[in-house]
Design a protein around this motif. Structure first.
Motif, PDB file in Angstrom:
ATOM      1  N   THR A  48       0.848  -1.185   0.000  1.00 28.96           N
ATOM      2  CA  THR A  48       0.000   0.000   0.000  1.00 28.96           C
ATOM      3  C   THR A  48       0.883   1.235   0.000  1.00 28.96           C
ATOM      4  O   THR A  48       1.831   1.328   0.784  1.00 28.96           O
ATOM      5  CB  THR A  48      -0.923   0.005   1.236  1.00 28.96           C
ATOM      6  N   TYR A  49       0.563   2.176  -0.883  1.00 30.83           N
ATOM      7  CA  TYR A  49       1.398   3.362  -1.078  1.00 30.83           C
ATOM      8  C   TYR A  49       0.763   4.593  -0.427  1.00 30.83           C
ATOM      9  O   TYR A  49      -0.452   4.804  -0.519  1.00 30.83           O
ATOM     10  CB  TYR A  49       1.593   3.623  -2.572  1.00 30.83           C
ATOM     11  N   PHE A  50       1.625   5.406   0.187  1.00 31.37           N
ATOM     12  CA  PHE A  50       1.195   6.628   0.853  1.00 31.37           C
ATOM     13  C   PHE A  50       2.097   7.784   0.425  1.00 31.37           C
ATOM     14  O   PHE A  50       3.246   7.578   0.023  1.00 31.37           O
ATOM     15  CB  PHE A  50       1.290   6.482   2.377  1.00 31.37           C
ATOM     16  N   ALA A  51       1.575   9.003   0.544  1.00 28.19           N
ATOM     17  CA  ALA A  51       2.375  10.209   0.313  1.00 28.19           C
ATOM     18  C   ALA A  51       1.815  11.322   1.188  1.00 28.19           C
ATOM     19  O   ALA A  51       0.609  11.379   1.441  1.00 28.19           O
ATOM     20  CB  ALA A  51       2.349  10.614  -1.156  1.00 28.19           C
ATOM     21  N   ARG A  52       2.699  12.207   1.641  1.00 29.17           N
ATOM     22  CA  ARG A  52       2.254  13.277   2.535  1.00 29.17           C
ATOM     23  C   ARG A  52       1.240  14.191   1.853  1.00 29.17           C
ATOM     24  O   ARG A  52       0.289  14.662   2.453  1.00 29.17           O
ATOM     25  CB  ARG A  52       3.455  14.096   3.014  1.00 29.17           C
ATOM     26  N   ARG A  53       1.463  14.440   0.561  1.00 27.93           N
ATOM     27  CA  ARG A  53       0.545  15.285  -0.204  1.00 27.93           C
ATOM     28  C   ARG A  53      -0.209  14.400  -1.195  1.00 27.93           C
ATOM     29  O   ARG A  53       0.312  14.052  -2.251  1.00 27.93           O
ATOM     30  CB  ARG A  53       1.310  16.394  -0.928  1.00 27.93           C
ATOM     31  N   HIS A  54      -1.418  14.062  -0.844  1.00 27.21           N
ATOM     32  CA  HIS A  54      -2.189  13.110  -1.639  1.00 27.21           C
ATOM     33  C   HIS A  54      -2.555  13.658  -3.009  1.00 27.21           C
ATOM     34  O   HIS A  54      -2.398  12.976  -4.030  1.00 27.21           O
ATOM     35  CB  HIS A  54      -3.459  12.720  -0.878  1.00 27.21           C
ATOM     36  N   ALA A  55      -3.054  14.887  -3.062  1.00 24.32           N
ATOM     37  CA  ALA A  55      -3.654  15.406  -4.296  1.00 24.32           C
ATOM     38  C   ALA A  55      -2.702  15.394  -5.492  1.00 24.32           C
ATOM     39  O   ALA A  55      -3.043  14.841  -6.544  1.00 24.32           O
ATOM     40  CB  ALA A  55      -4.219  16.805  -4.060  1.00 24.32           C
ATOM     41  N   PRO A  56      -1.502  15.982  -5.393  1.00 23.87           N
ATOM     42  CA  PRO A  56      -0.634  15.971  -6.582  1.00 23.87           C
ATOM     43  C   PRO A  56      -0.155  14.577  -6.963  1.00 23.87           C
ATOM     44  O   PRO A  56      -0.047  14.258  -8.150  1.00 23.87           O
ATOM     45  CB  PRO A  56       0.536  16.879  -6.182  1.00 23.87           C
ATOM     46  N   MET A  57       0.122  13.726  -5.979  1.00 26.92           N
ATOM     47  CA  MET A  57       0.570  12.365  -6.285  1.00 26.92           C
ATOM     48  C   MET A  57      -0.550  11.572  -6.953  1.00 26.92           C
ATOM     49  O   MET A  57      -0.344  10.914  -7.978  1.00 26.92           O
ATOM     50  CB  MET A  57       1.029  11.661  -5.008  1.00 26.92           C
ATOM     51  N   PHE A  58      -1.750  11.634  -6.394  1.00 25.58           N
ATOM     52  CA  PHE A  58      -2.868  10.874  -6.957  1.00 25.58           C
ATOM     53  C   PHE A  58      -3.246  11.402  -8.338  1.00 25.58           C
ATOM     54  O   PHE A  58      -3.552  10.631  -9.251  1.00 25.58           O
ATOM     55  CB  PHE A  58      -4.068  10.945  -6.015  1.00 25.58           C
ATOM     56  N   ASP A  59      -3.205  12.714  -8.510  1.00 26.38           N
ATOM     57  CA  ASP A  59      -3.531  13.314  -9.801  1.00 26.38           C
ATOM     58  C   ASP A  59      -2.538  12.867 -10.866  1.00 26.38           C
ATOM     59  O   ASP A  59      -2.913  12.525 -11.990  1.00 26.38           O
ATOM     60  CB  ASP A  59      -3.522  14.836  -9.672  1.00 26.38           C
ATOM     61  N   TRP A  60      -1.262  12.839 -10.505  1.00 31.61           N
ATOM     62  CA  TRP A  60      -0.219  12.388 -11.435  1.00 31.61           C
ATOM     63  C   TRP A  60      -0.428  10.927 -11.807  1.00 31.61           C
ATOM     64  O   TRP A  60      -0.305  10.532 -12.964  1.00 31.61           O
ATOM     65  CB  TRP A  60       1.138  12.590 -10.769  1.00 31.61           C
ATOM     66  N   TRP A  61      -0.796  10.119 -10.818  1.00 34.26           N
ATOM     67  CA  TRP A  61      -1.056   8.700 -11.062  1.00 34.26           C
ATOM     68  C   TRP A  61      -2.247   8.509 -11.995  1.00 34.26           C
ATOM     69  O   TRP A  61      -2.193   7.773 -12.979  1.00 34.26           O
ATOM     70  CB  TRP A  61      -1.301   8.002  -9.731  1.00 34.26           C
ATOM     71  N   MET A  62      -3.340   9.201 -11.724  1.00 31.89           N
ATOM     72  CA  MET A  62      -4.567   9.005 -12.486  1.00 31.89           C
ATOM     73  C   MET A  62      -4.454   9.536 -13.916  1.00 31.89           C
ATOM     74  O   MET A  62      -4.966   8.939 -14.855  1.00 31.89           O
ATOM     75  CB  MET A  62      -5.733   9.691 -11.778  1.00 31.89           C
ATOM     76  N   LYS A  63      -3.771  10.658 -14.100  1.00 36.80           N
ATOM     77  CA  LYS A  63      -3.750  11.296 -15.411  1.00 36.80           C
ATOM     78  C   LYS A  63      -2.838  10.611 -16.416  1.00 36.80           C
ATOM     79  O   LYS A  63      -3.067  10.693 -17.612  1.00 36.80           O
ATOM     80  CB  LYS A  63      -3.329  12.758 -15.267  1.00 36.80           C
ATOM     81  N   GLY A  64      -1.800   9.969 -15.948  1.00 41.15           N
ATOM     82  CA  GLY A  64      -0.881   9.403 -16.921  1.00 41.15           C
ATOM     83  C   GLY A  64      -0.397   8.013 -16.614  1.00 41.15           C
ATOM     84  O   GLY A  64      -0.569   7.084 -17.393  1.00 41.15           O
ATOM     85  N   PHE A  65       0.150   7.856 -15.433  1.00 39.94           N
ATOM     86  CA  PHE A  65       0.869   6.624 -15.166  1.00 39.94           C
ATOM     87  C   PHE A  65      -0.046   5.415 -15.075  1.00 39.94           C
ATOM     88  O   PHE A  65       0.288   4.329 -15.534  1.00 39.94           O
ATOM     89  CB  PHE A  65       1.669   6.781 -13.877  1.00 39.94           C
ATOM     90  N   LYS A  66      -1.231   5.579 -14.505  1.00 43.63           N
ATOM     91  CA  LYS A  66      -2.132   4.441 -14.320  1.00 43.63           C
ATOM     92  C   LYS A  66      -2.407   3.727 -15.638  1.00 43.63           C
ATOM     93  O   LYS A  66      -2.412   2.499 -15.708  1.00 43.63           O
ATOM     94  CB  LYS A  66      -3.441   4.908 -13.694  1.00 43.63           C
ATOM     95  N   TYR A  67      -2.617   4.492 -16.702  1.00 42.30           N
ATOM     96  CA  TYR A  67      -3.011   3.890 -17.967  1.00 42.30           C
ATOM     97  C   TYR A  67      -1.826   3.312 -18.734  1.00 42.30           C
ATOM     98  O   TYR A  67      -1.999   2.613 -19.713  1.00 42.30           O
ATOM     99  CB  TYR A  67      -3.755   4.937 -18.798  1.00 42.30           C
ATOM    100  N   GLN A  68      -0.623   3.609 -18.291  1.00 41.24           N
ATOM    101  CA  GLN A  68       0.562   3.034 -18.907  1.00 41.24           C
ATOM    102  C   GLN A  68       1.113   1.879 -18.088  1.00 41.24           C
ATOM    103  O   GLN A  68       2.109   1.275 -18.445  1.00 41.24           O
ATOM    104  CB  GLN A  68       1.657   4.103 -19.030  1.00 41.24           C
ATOM    105  N   TYR A  69       0.444   1.555 -16.996  1.00 39.35           N
ATOM    106  CA  TYR A  69       1.044   0.656 -16.014  1.00 39.35           C
ATOM    107  C   TYR A  69       1.335  -0.724 -16.580  1.00 39.35           C
ATOM    108  O   TYR A  69       2.392  -1.292 -16.335  1.00 39.35           O
ATOM    109  CB  TYR A  69       0.127   0.533 -14.793  1.00 39.35           C
TER     110      TYR A  69
END
Length: 256
Positions: A162-183
């Motif tokens: 399970t992954y965590f980050a102190r600042r959720h919004a920018p990390m999650f936004d980066w994941w959802m917008k690009g990286f998730k679909y290339q995973y």
């Protein structure tokens, strides 16, 4: 692994009566499934709880239960502000899943995704991001007949990261917008460092729940890491049909 953590609140007969329905009724299935602690937030210390079917492999296939394919994210029932996502890895411990007609899973050996724990990506924008992953392990049973009675017998291992980050919004936004679909494409190109869990522990990017202590507190380097020598397949995807590996649907790198 960690068989002492297994929860069994129902009988095999009660379980099978629900999961053998076609289609499975979520309203009947979900209340049967145990809730486990799978992580603890390194920032706010909140426990991360997930509803996980450790009774059998029968509904872990995405064909049997859509949404169960790669991550435990949908199984998490409480979320602190810092959680990004969760992933699972099922290790068959050298056995074949003969109890299911079709079974599809990913690598048996867990890996850490460096993009989700990389500080350097955020140095210029959010130097306090401090991403981190928490690992845990639970048993999954196979229903077997012993002494003329069906029983839940721990046979397989479920590893969660399970992954965590102190600042959720920018990390999650980066994941959802690009990286998730290339995973899926990226997962086939990683090197041995992804699977070197001890390396991530030494870098203090991977911690784990201490299954030997009440409450499952978080442990980290330099404590002895219990999951450094997991055996099994390293793969993008492993597909079994009628208890045998389907060569045309499987992307196995090697077995260690």
């Amino acid at each position: 692994m960690n068989n002492h953590l297994l929860q069994t609140h129902i009988t095999p007969e009660e379980y099978l009566a629900v999961v053998k329905q076609k289609p499975v009724k979520q309203s009947q299935y979900e209340p049967l499934i145990p809730v486990y602690k799978v992580a603890q937030c390194p920032f706010c210390q909140a426990n991360c709880l997930a509803r996980l079917d450790t009774y059998s492999l029968l509904l872990w296939s995405p064909v049997a239960m859509p949404g169960n394919m790669w991550g435990i994210t949908q199984a998490i029932i409480n979320r602190c502000p810092h959680i990004i996502m969760g992933e699972f890895f099922i290790n068959l411990n050298g056995l074949l899943p003969t109890e299911v007609e079709y079974f599809n899973t990913r690598s048996e050996i867990p890996f850490v995704n460096p993009r989700l724990v990389d500080d350097k990506h955020w140095e210029s924008t959010y130097p306090d991001m401090a991403p981190q992953a928490i690992m845990h392990a639970l048993p999954i049973c196979r229903i077997e007949r012993k002494r003329f009675k069906k029983q839940f017998v721990p046979r397989y291992s479920l590893f969660t990261i399970t992954y965590f980050a102190r600042r959720h919004a920018p990390m999650f936004d980066w994941w959802m917008k690009g990286f998730k679909y290339q995973y899926m494409q990226l997962a086939g190109k990683h090197d041995d460092d992804w699977w070197d869990l001890a390396r991530w522990v030494r870098q203090e990017k991977l911690c784990w729940l201490d299954a030997s202590k009440p409450g499952l507190p978080v442990q980290q380097h330099p404590a002895p890491f219990p999951y450094a020598s997991i055996k099994g397949y390293r793969a993008d995807m492993i597909t079994y049909r009628k208890g045998k590996i389907s060569d045309f649907e499987t992307g196995i790198y090697d077995r260690i």
